[in-house]
Design an enzyme around this catalytic site. Structure first.
Site, PDB file in Angstrom:
ATOM      1  N   HIS B 138      -1.717  -7.474  -8.591  1.00  0.00           N
ATOM      2  CA  HIS B 138      -2.907  -6.768  -9.061  1.00  0.00           C
ATOM      3  C   HIS B 138      -2.567  -5.420  -9.707  1.00  0.00           C
ATOM      4  CE1 HIS B 138      -2.953  -5.425  -4.664  1.00  0.00           C
ATOM      5  NE2 HIS B 138      -2.913  -4.283  -5.296  1.00  0.00           N
ATOM      6  N   SER B 258       0.136  -0.130  -3.000  1.00  0.00           N
ATOM      7  CA  SER B 258       0.283  -1.513  -3.470  1.00  0.00           C
ATOM      8  C   SER B 258       1.539  -1.669  -4.302  1.00  0.00           C
ATOM      9  CB  SER B 258      -0.913  -1.919  -4.331  1.00  0.00           C
ATOM     10  OG  SER B 258      -1.872  -2.594  -3.596  1.00  0.00           O
TER      11      SER B 258
END
Lengths: 121, 309
Positions: B138, B258
């Site tokens: 992502h 992330s």
């Protein structure tokens, strides 16, 4: 020989590329979906001015909770932020200069954009 | 299994993947790494490489110089208070990494995204070769808007407002159809081939896959949390649950982490991988089982990302 080596390489890479992405085996995880929900809005201060650089974070309110991607999403110079998430219920907060505003809730749907403005004290 | 066996025997583990726009290339340039096989135990990997250190001139590696004080928009807590987010599990036990010029800090990469002329903190990545950064899927591809082509910059070893290894941009963004087509969080990993070879100086993480349970294995997550103004922070824990495609752990993280390597430290001479060895790609905050998580490095994923080098 060189052509055979190249053909072997292509075959091997194809095997490597498509061999491992089976569906999730996690029994309690939400089903995968490519359809994302969008939540966007403006972060403002107590005077109603847009806040630049506020960290906007969602928290899943579903049971079981949906894991949230750990992106850094910051409001822009116009106070605007945008999150793309798996559809569900979320609570959003904005934080800036150690001030965290009241949470605001959104129930999202795939393919839909929900507007959710956030306030800082 | 066949793929890994043939890759090892053919000696082409460093070739570009079939998805590379310029096509397939043969050959190996990663002289600092070594692929070893231990098929009887279901474990195979590639070792970490600690790099050559801060160069006198980053442009020699194709990177751009970044002046100290370069403005990247991010959030910084004035008091250091934690945000109260779920993915800080219990007390906030993160520790700042400073300086960032030694491995593995040097091979830990700040990723920014520029939209409308404003460059902001976005994600973390980890060097896995001279020109390859791995991260969460992502961080490179969004199901709503597509690839972040032309929007991302990569700063290895960034430290607040200093950038000892400069910055690079992406020549190719990479992910897998499990993420781009299926949107499966278990397949939420990707990468970027950079337009520089800065990994030769920063070093790169190792990685390995194993068929054995990893529960109880120590884990470190080191990266750029969104509340710390481009500073690098680290926290260690252990694998709490092992799933076939995902690992769960209680390392403290925040949005911005992330794409961090979820790695363990293995002794020199360890089978498959020694040094800082990645087990997973950090991607998600607390989920249904109360742990943070990321896609696990499996045999096929290992083969895929080695092919991206």
């Amino acid at each position: 020989m060189r052509r055979a080596h190249l053909a072997l390489l292509i075959g091997v890479l194809a095997l490597g590329a498509c061999g491992g992405e089976a569906p999730s085996s996690d029994a309690d995880a939400p089903p995968p979906t490519t359809a994302r929900a969008t939540v966007t809005g403006v972060v403002t201060d107590s005077a109603g001015w847009p806040v630049d650089g506020a960290l906007v974070q969602p928290r899943s309110l579903d049971a079981p909770p949906r894991p949230v991607p750990e992106l850094a999403v910051l409001s822009g110079p116009d106070g605007r932020y945008e999150w793309h998430l798996t559809p569900g219920r979320y609570e959003f907060t904005a934080t800036r200069d150690d001030r965290t505003g009241p949470p605001a809730e959104a129930t999202t749907e795939a393919g839909r954009t929900d507007h959710l403005d956030l306030r800082l004290p | 299994m066949l793929a890994s066996v043939v890759l090892a025997t053919a000696g082409v583990v460093s070739a570009a993947s079939a998805s590379t726009p310029k096509g397939v290339e043969l050959g190996s340039s990663d002289t600092g790494s070594e692929v070893t096989a231990a098929r009887s135990t279901g474990l195979r990997g590639v070792s970490a490489y600690e790099g050559t250190g801060v160069p006198a001139d980053v442009t020699a590696y194709g990177a751009q110089r970044v002046p100290a004080g370069h403005k990247i928009r991010g959030y910084s807590s004035p008091t250091g208070d934690d945000l109260g987010v779920q993915s800080i599990i219990g007390a906030d036990n993160r520790v700042r990494v400073d300086p960032t010029t030694s491995f593995p800090a040097s091979a830990t990469v700040l990723i920014t995204r520029t939209v409308g002329g404003v460059e902001s903190l976005h994600c973390t990545g980890w060097m896995f070769g001279a020109s390859l950064v791995l991260t969460a899927g992502h961080c490179v591809y969004n199901q709503s808007s597509g690839w972040y082509t032309g929007q991302l910059k990569f700063y290895p070893g960034a430290n607040g407002t200093t950038y000892p290894y400069g910055s690079c941009t992406a020549a190719t963004l990479r992910s897998n159809t499990g993420w781009t087509t299926d949107g499966n969080p278990d397949a939420d990993y990707g990468g970027a081939t950079l337009n520089c070879s800065v990994g030769n100086t920063t070093g790169w993480y190792g990685a390995y896959w194993t068929t054995a349970s990893l529960t109880g294995t120590s884990t470190t997550v080191q990266g750029y949390p969104g509340d710390k103004a481009q500073q690098q922070w680290t926290h260690s824990d252990q694998v709490r649950e092992t799933a076939s495609l995902r690992l769960y752990y209680d390392n403290d993280t925040v949005g911005g982490n992330s794409g961090s390597s979820v790695h363990t430290v293995r002794a020199s001479g360890s089978t498959g991988c020694s040094g800082r060895c990645s087990l997973a790609f950090h991607a998600y905050g607390v989920g249904s089982n109360g742990h943070n998580s990321g896609p696990r490095i499996t045999e096929s994923r290992f083969n895929l990302v080695v092919g991206w080098r």
